[in-house]
Design an enzyme around this catalytic site. Sequence first.
Site, PDB file in Angstrom:
ATOM      1  N   LYS A  66      44.751  48.159  43.784  1.00  0.00           N
ATOM      2  CA  LYS A  66      45.441  49.187  44.587  1.00  0.00           C
ATOM      3  C   LYS A  66      46.952  48.947  44.639  1.00  0.00           C
ATOM      4  O   LYS A  66      47.718  49.886  44.779  1.00  0.00           O
ATOM      5  CB  LYS A  66      44.861  49.236  46.004  1.00  0.00           C
ATOM      6  CG  LYS A  66      43.445  49.808  46.029  1.00  0.00           C
ATOM      7  CD  LYS A  66      42.906  49.924  47.440  1.00  0.00           C
ATOM      8  CE  LYS A  66      41.439  50.333  47.394  1.00  0.00           C
ATOM      9  NZ  LYS A  66      40.881  50.513  48.735  1.00  0.00           N
ATOM     10  N   ASP A 102      42.711  55.975  52.127  1.00  0.00           N
ATOM     11  CA  ASP A 102      41.893  55.006  52.883  1.00  0.00           C
ATOM     12  C   ASP A 102      42.106  55.132  54.396  1.00  0.00           C
ATOM     13  O   ASP A 102      41.143  55.095  55.172  1.00  0.00           O
ATOM     14  CB  ASP A 102      42.216  53.573  52.446  1.00  0.00           C
ATOM     15  CG  ASP A 102      41.533  53.191  51.138  1.00  0.00           C
ATOM     16  OD1 ASP A 102      40.488  53.792  50.803  1.00  0.00           O
ATOM     17  OD2 ASP A 102      42.032  52.288  50.449  1.00  0.00           O
ATOM     18  N   GLY A 130      44.380  44.236  52.184  1.00  0.00           N
ATOM     19  CA  GLY A 130      44.853  45.531  51.687  1.00  0.00           C
ATOM     20  C   GLY A 130      44.312  46.726  52.458  1.00  0.00           C
ATOM     21  O   GLY A 130      45.058  47.668  52.753  1.00  0.00           O
TER      22      GLY A 130
HETATM   23  N1  LIG Z   1      34.396  51.472  53.562  1.00  0.00           N
HETATM   24  C1  LIG Z   1      35.404  51.640  52.754  1.00  0.00           C
HETATM   25  O1  LIG Z   1      35.676  52.745  52.267  1.00  0.00           O
HETATM   26  C2  LIG Z   1      36.284  50.478  52.425  1.00  0.00           C
HETATM   27  C3  LIG Z   1      37.506  50.687  51.751  1.00  0.00           C
HETATM   28  C4  LIG Z   1      38.296  49.571  51.475  1.00  0.00           C
HETATM   29  C5  LIG Z   1      37.870  48.297  51.843  1.00  0.00           C
HETATM   30  N2  LIG Z   1      36.677  48.135  52.499  1.00  0.00           N
HETATM   31  C6  LIG Z   1      36.243  46.777  52.933  1.00  0.00           C
HETATM   32  O2  LIG Z   1      37.316  46.153  53.604  1.00  0.00           O
HETATM   33  C7  LIG Z   1      37.203  44.745  53.471  1.00  0.00           C
HETATM   34  C8  LIG Z   1      38.555  44.136  53.139  1.00  0.00           C
HETATM   35  O3  LIG Z   1      38.991  44.605  51.870  1.00  0.00           O
HETATM   36  P1  LIG Z   1      40.487  44.282  51.402  1.00  0.00           P
HETATM   37  O4  LIG Z   1      40.702  45.016  50.139  1.00  0.00           O
HETATM   38  O5  LIG Z   1      41.419  44.483  52.543  1.00  0.00           O
HETATM   39  O6  LIG Z   1      40.360  42.699  51.090  1.00  0.00           O
HETATM   40  P2  LIG Z   1      41.511  41.606  50.995  1.00  0.00           P
HETATM   41  O7  LIG Z   1      42.831  42.242  50.740  1.00  0.00           O
HETATM   42  O8  LIG Z   1      41.002  40.571  50.069  1.00  0.00           O
HETATM   43  O9  LIG Z   1      41.581  40.966  52.496  1.00  0.00           O
HETATM   44  C9  LIG Z   1      40.578  40.117  52.950  1.00  0.00           C
HETATM   45  C10 LIG Z   1      40.717  39.862  54.445  1.00  0.00           C
HETATM   46  O10 LIG Z   1      39.565  39.088  54.835  1.00  0.00           O
HETATM   47  C11 LIG Z   1      40.014  37.881  55.429  1.00  0.00           C
HETATM   48  N3  LIG Z   1      39.077  36.802  55.095  1.00  0.00           N
HETATM   49  C12 LIG Z   1      38.584  36.494  53.878  1.00  0.00           C
HETATM   50  N4  LIG Z   1      37.755  35.442  53.968  1.00  0.00           N
HETATM   51  C13 LIG Z   1      37.744  35.076  55.275  1.00  0.00           C
HETATM   52  C14 LIG Z   1      37.091  34.039  56.006  1.00  0.00           C
HETATM   53  N5  LIG Z   1      36.260  33.166  55.407  1.00  0.00           N
HETATM   54  N6  LIG Z   1      37.294  33.958  57.345  1.00  0.00           N
HETATM   55  C15 LIG Z   1      38.124  34.832  57.968  1.00  0.00           C
HETATM   56  N7  LIG Z   1      38.776  35.837  57.327  1.00  0.00           N
HETATM   57  C16 LIG Z   1      38.589  35.941  55.999  1.00  0.00           C
HETATM   58  C17 LIG Z   1      41.392  37.625  54.868  1.00  0.00           C
HETATM   59  O11 LIG Z   1      42.106  36.772  55.753  1.00  0.00           O
HETATM   60  P3  LIG Z   1      43.322  35.828  55.234  1.00  0.00           P
HETATM   61  O12 LIG Z   1      44.561  36.670  55.297  1.00  0.00           O
HETATM   62  O13 LIG Z   1      43.340  34.691  56.201  1.00  0.00           O
HETATM   63  O14 LIG Z   1      42.976  35.383  53.838  1.00  0.00           O
HETATM   64  C18 LIG Z   1      41.943  39.054  54.845  1.00  0.00           C
HETATM   65  O15 LIG Z   1      42.367  39.453  56.134  1.00  0.00           O
HETATM   66  C19 LIG Z   1      36.160  44.491  52.398  1.00  0.00           C
HETATM   67  O16 LIG Z   1      34.994  44.032  53.042  1.00  0.00           O
HETATM   68  C20 LIG Z   1      35.910  45.847  51.783  1.00  0.00           C
HETATM   69  O17 LIG Z   1      34.553  45.975  51.417  1.00  0.00           O
HETATM   70  C21 LIG Z   1      35.891  49.200  52.792  1.00  0.00           C
END
Ligand SMILES: NC(=O)c1ccc[n+]([C@@H]2O[C@H](COP(=O)([O-])OP(=O)(O)OC[C@H]3O[C@@H](n4cnc5c(N)ncnc54)[C@H](OP(=O)(O)O)[C@@H]3O)[C@@H](O)[C@H]2O)c1
Length: 275
Positions: A66, A102, A130
Amino acid sequence: MTKKIYAVIGDPIAHSLSPAMHNAAFRALKMDAEYIAVHVLADGLESFAAEARKKLAGFNITVPHKKGIIPFLDEVNQEAALAGSVNTVLIRENQLSGCSTDGYGLEAALSEAFGYTLKNNAALFIGCGGAARAAAFHFASKGLKNLYILNRTLATAEGLCAELTTHYPGLECTAAALNNEEAVRTALKQVPVAIQCTSLGLEPDDPPPLPPEWLPQGIALFDTIYKPTALLQYAQAHGIAHANGSGMLLHQGAKSFELWTGIKPPLDVMRAELP
Ligand SMILES: NC(=O)c1ccc[n+]([C@@H]2O[C@H](COP(=O)([O-])OP(=O)(O)OC[C@H]3O[C@@H](n4cnc5c(N)ncnc54)[C@H](OP(=O)(O)O)[C@@H]3O)[C@@H](O)[C@H]2O)c1
């Protein structure tokens, strides 16, 4: 007229529910169009964008591209540029225009699930990767008053708060570390809705990002994941209003569809393809 082709790119991409959702809408509307999933690696983004100009009518971008797609687009709208996240590209006269649906998808899902509205309201994000960034800039642009951002890495939450309040001075933003029990429990009591945005819960054995018993009665829990995460299971068992991420997926996809075609797609037809 030739068939219009749309796509979603990501790495991995085989699991994506978007092709089923969009193709169901195209069939229902008897449109000569198809939506395909394309596996693209980071070093293939530039050539994908060049081909897309000639061959596609529009495309979506999912994890992890993205942000990486942005340098290969001709323009990006302000909200997506600030968030550094594009999930939808419109193609007109060979020009690639990026935006993000989003935040809109989350806003629409919260409204549908809980009757929640953003203006002058408060919200809390658990996690600030993200997805939360894109949603936070959208929420701020829609007049949210108070935002609490809880994250494992405090500096990331503080950085996002600083960026948001620079661009939206009317927003009050508070950052806290997820392991700071007092700050987290205090924040959870200030908001009608908590939005789980970490990647914890994608795997069945993942722990919750915070102890579920910290959720106060009266809060509504939205999990961006559409599997039964530990937090969703706790909310279900304890009478806490809750919803999973399928509404967000539906509404971000429906908005992309509308931006590409000018037609509001049949939501029920698209929803039937989701878990
Ligand atoms: N439903 C939908 O349409 C939709 C759309 C987009 C995304 N999503 C969901 O949104 C979620 C996040 O996606 P993203 O793209 O934002 O991912 P990302 O950029 O990789 O961010 C991951 C987040 O999770 C945290 N995290 C990862 N491992 C962790 C742990 N062990 N303990 C505590 N925090 C942890 C990270 O914290 P740190 O900063 O400390 O690393 C960060 O805040 C995903 O589950 C995805 O499936 C859903």
